[in-house]
Design a protein around this motif. Sequence first.
Motif, PDB file in Angstrom:
ATOM      1  N   SER A  34       2.990   2.765   7.938  1.00 25.35           N
ATOM      2  CA  SER A  34       2.427   1.479   8.361  1.00 25.35           C
ATOM      3  C   SER A  34       2.263   0.548   7.166  1.00 25.35           C
ATOM      4  O   SER A  34       2.405   0.965   6.014  1.00 25.35           O
ATOM      5  N   SER A  35       1.958  -0.685   7.464  1.00 26.41           N
ATOM      6  CA  SER A  35       1.700  -1.645   6.391  1.00 26.41           C
ATOM      7  C   SER A  35       0.324  -1.388   5.795  1.00 26.41           C
ATOM      8  O   SER A  35      -0.602  -1.006   6.518  1.00 26.41           O
ATOM      9  N   PRO A  36       0.179  -1.626   4.508  1.00 25.57           N
ATOM     10  CA  PRO A  36      -1.136  -1.444   3.893  1.00 25.57           C
ATOM     11  C   PRO A  36      -2.066  -2.591   4.278  1.00 25.57           C
ATOM     12  O   PRO A  36      -1.613  -3.609   4.812  1.00 25.57           O
ATOM     13  N   ASP A  37      -3.307  -2.436   3.973  1.00 30.85           N
ATOM     14  CA  ASP A  37      -4.275  -3.508   4.185  1.00 30.85           C
ATOM     15  C   ASP A  37      -4.196  -4.439   2.982  1.00 30.85           C
ATOM     16  O   ASP A  37      -4.791  -4.182   1.940  1.00 30.85           O
ATOM     17  N   PHE A  38      -3.434  -5.506   3.131  1.00 30.72           N
ATOM     18  CA  PHE A  38      -3.246  -6.438   2.026  1.00 30.72           C
ATOM     19  C   PHE A  38      -4.546  -7.148   1.662  1.00 30.72           C
ATOM     20  O   PHE A  38      -4.698  -7.617   0.535  1.00 30.72           O
ATOM     21  N   SER A  39      -5.496  -7.189   2.604  1.00 27.17           N
ATOM     22  CA  SER A  39      -6.796  -7.808   2.290  1.00 27.17           C
ATOM     23  C   SER A  39      -7.577  -6.951   1.295  1.00 27.17           C
ATOM     24  O   SER A  39      -8.542  -7.415   0.696  1.00 27.17           O
ATOM     25  N   GLN A  40      -7.167  -5.701   1.091  1.00 27.60           N
ATOM     26  CA  GLN A  40      -7.733  -4.856   0.042  1.00 27.60           C
ATOM     27  C   GLN A  40      -6.893  -4.908  -1.231  1.00 27.60           C
ATOM     28  O   GLN A  40      -7.430  -4.941  -2.331  1.00 27.60           O
ATOM     29  N   LEU A  41      -5.584  -4.906  -1.075  1.00 25.41           N
ATOM     30  CA  LEU A  41      -4.693  -4.893  -2.233  1.00 25.41           C
ATOM     31  C   LEU A  41      -4.804  -6.159  -3.073  1.00 25.41           C
ATOM     32  O   LEU A  41      -4.896  -6.085  -4.304  1.00 25.41           O
ATOM     33  N   VAL A  42      -4.782  -7.299  -2.443  1.00 22.11           N
ATOM     34  CA  VAL A  42      -4.760  -8.567  -3.176  1.00 22.11           C
ATOM     35  C   VAL A  42      -6.016  -8.754  -4.040  1.00 22.11           C
ATOM     36  O   VAL A  42      -5.896  -9.092  -5.225  1.00 22.11           O
ATOM     37  N   PRO A  43      -7.221  -8.510  -3.517  1.00 21.36           N
ATOM     38  CA  PRO A  43      -8.400  -8.645  -4.397  1.00 21.36           C
ATOM     39  C   PRO A  43      -8.395  -7.660  -5.574  1.00 21.36           C
ATOM     40  O   PRO A  43      -8.875  -7.988  -6.660  1.00 21.36           O
ATOM     41  N   LYS A  90       0.039  -7.190 -19.211  1.00 19.33           N
ATOM     42  CA  LYS A  90       0.262  -8.406 -18.427  1.00 19.33           C
ATOM     43  C   LYS A  90       1.597  -8.314 -17.684  1.00 19.33           C
ATOM     44  O   LYS A  90       1.711  -8.738 -16.535  1.00 19.33           O
ATOM     45  N   GLY A  91       2.594  -7.755 -18.333  1.00 21.49           N
ATOM     46  CA  GLY A  91       3.884  -7.546 -17.679  1.00 21.49           C
ATOM     47  C   GLY A  91       3.776  -6.562 -16.521  1.00 21.49           C
ATOM     48  O   GLY A  91       4.335  -6.796 -15.440  1.00 21.49           O
ATOM     49  N   TYR A  92       3.068  -5.466 -16.736  1.00 22.59           N
ATOM     50  CA  TYR A  92       2.841  -4.505 -15.649  1.00 22.59           C
ATOM     51  C   TYR A  92       2.156  -5.205 -14.475  1.00 22.59           C
ATOM     52  O   TYR A  92       2.534  -5.003 -13.317  1.00 22.59           O
ATOM     53  N   GLY A  93       1.139  -5.977 -14.785  1.00 23.80           N
ATOM     54  CA  GLY A  93       0.396  -6.671 -13.726  1.00 23.80           C
ATOM     55  C   GLY A  93       1.273  -7.617 -12.935  1.00 23.80           C
ATOM     56  O   GLY A  93       1.205  -7.656 -11.697  1.00 23.80           O
ATOM     57  N   GLN A  94       2.116  -8.361 -13.629  1.00 21.14           N
ATOM     58  CA  GLN A  94       3.014  -9.300 -12.947  1.00 21.14           C
ATOM     59  C   GLN A  94       4.017  -8.563 -12.061  1.00 21.14           C
ATOM     60  O   GLN A  94       4.274  -8.959 -10.934  1.00 21.14           O
ATOM     61  N   ARG A  95       4.584  -7.476 -12.569  1.00 25.49           N
ATOM     62  CA  ARG A  95       5.544  -6.703 -11.767  1.00 25.49           C
ATOM     63  C   ARG A  95       4.871  -6.080 -10.548  1.00 25.49           C
ATOM     64  O   ARG A  95       5.451  -6.048  -9.456  1.00 25.49           O
ATOM     65  N   LEU A  96       3.648  -5.606 -10.725  1.00 27.51           N
ATOM     66  CA  LEU A  96       2.911  -5.025  -9.604  1.00 27.51           C
ATOM     67  C   LEU A  96       2.614  -6.095  -8.550  1.00 27.51           C
ATOM     68  O   LEU A  96       2.798  -5.877  -7.356  1.00 27.51           O
ATOM     69  N   ARG A  97       2.182  -7.255  -9.005  1.00 27.65           N
ATOM     70  CA  ARG A  97       1.884  -8.368  -8.093  1.00 27.65           C
ATOM     71  C   ARG A  97       3.160  -8.791  -7.335  1.00 27.65           C
ATOM     72  O   ARG A  97       3.115  -9.058  -6.133  1.00 27.65           O
ATOM     73  N   THR A  98       4.289  -8.820  -8.020  1.00 28.27           N
ATOM     74  CA  THR A  98       5.558  -9.187  -7.389  1.00 28.27           C
ATOM     75  C   THR A  98       5.959  -8.157  -6.333  1.00 28.27           C
ATOM     76  O   THR A  98       6.401  -8.522  -5.233  1.00 28.27           O
ATOM     77  N   ALA A  99       5.795  -6.874  -6.648  1.00 26.16           N
ATOM     78  CA  ALA A  99       6.131  -5.824  -5.676  1.00 26.16           C
ATOM     79  C   ALA A  99       5.270  -5.954  -4.421  1.00 26.16           C
ATOM     80  O   ALA A  99       5.781  -5.835  -3.292  1.00 26.16           O
ATOM     81  N   VAL A 100       3.983  -6.226  -4.604  1.00 29.06           N
ATOM     82  CA  VAL A 100       3.097  -6.388  -3.442  1.00 29.06           C
ATOM     83  C   VAL A 100       3.512  -7.615  -2.633  1.00 29.06           C
ATOM     84  O   VAL A 100       3.519  -7.585  -1.391  1.00 29.06           O
ATOM     85  N   ALA A 101       3.894  -8.683  -3.304  1.00 28.62           N
ATOM     86  CA  ALA A 101       4.334  -9.893  -2.594  1.00 28.62           C
ATOM     87  C   ALA A 101       5.588  -9.597  -1.760  1.00 28.62           C
ATOM     88  O   ALA A 101       5.688 -10.044  -0.604  1.00 28.62           O
TER      89      ALA A 101
END
Length: 183
Positions: A34-43, A90-101
Amino acid sequence: MSRALQIITQQQRAMSSALLAVRTIARKALRSGSSPDFSQLVPLLDYVERFPETLHQANEEKYLFRVLESREPRLARLVARLRRDHAAMKGYGQRLRTAVAYWRTGDPKAGRQTAIMADDYVRFCRQHARLEQRELLPAALELLSDAEWSKTDQALASVADPLALSKSRRDCEIALKQLASRP
């Protein structure tokens, strides 16, 4: 012991916990199909970007790295490595944010990428924290004056890191909801 050392340790643990939560959410969603709860992931990702990657690292660089590097030339390589680590985070964070998007838009590969990146990121952060604990902080204890520690304590204490101050899962959930509601 300096309050700054305690704050640094708390903030490092909070960052690791946030990344482990991202990994756990991703893995559970993948197992269940199933899809994750993005309301938890994004914060959680907002927290990592806002506090550890921005405020925590900037304070370390300003109040510890600069002073130690200028006072003790033998620490220049260590400080340079820790600065590179901060840039890499910072690079890890950006790549992680992109994957979630991408996952949010329905890319089927992005969930697995999110879980792997979160795991890699937390492993990297723990290695960085161990290096600071083993080499940087002992040198700081030896080289910084009481006045410098006081200044560092004040600077680090002025950052109200909501997860580092949380005592329970419920506290963390409340802190993340408050963080999500901030502009």
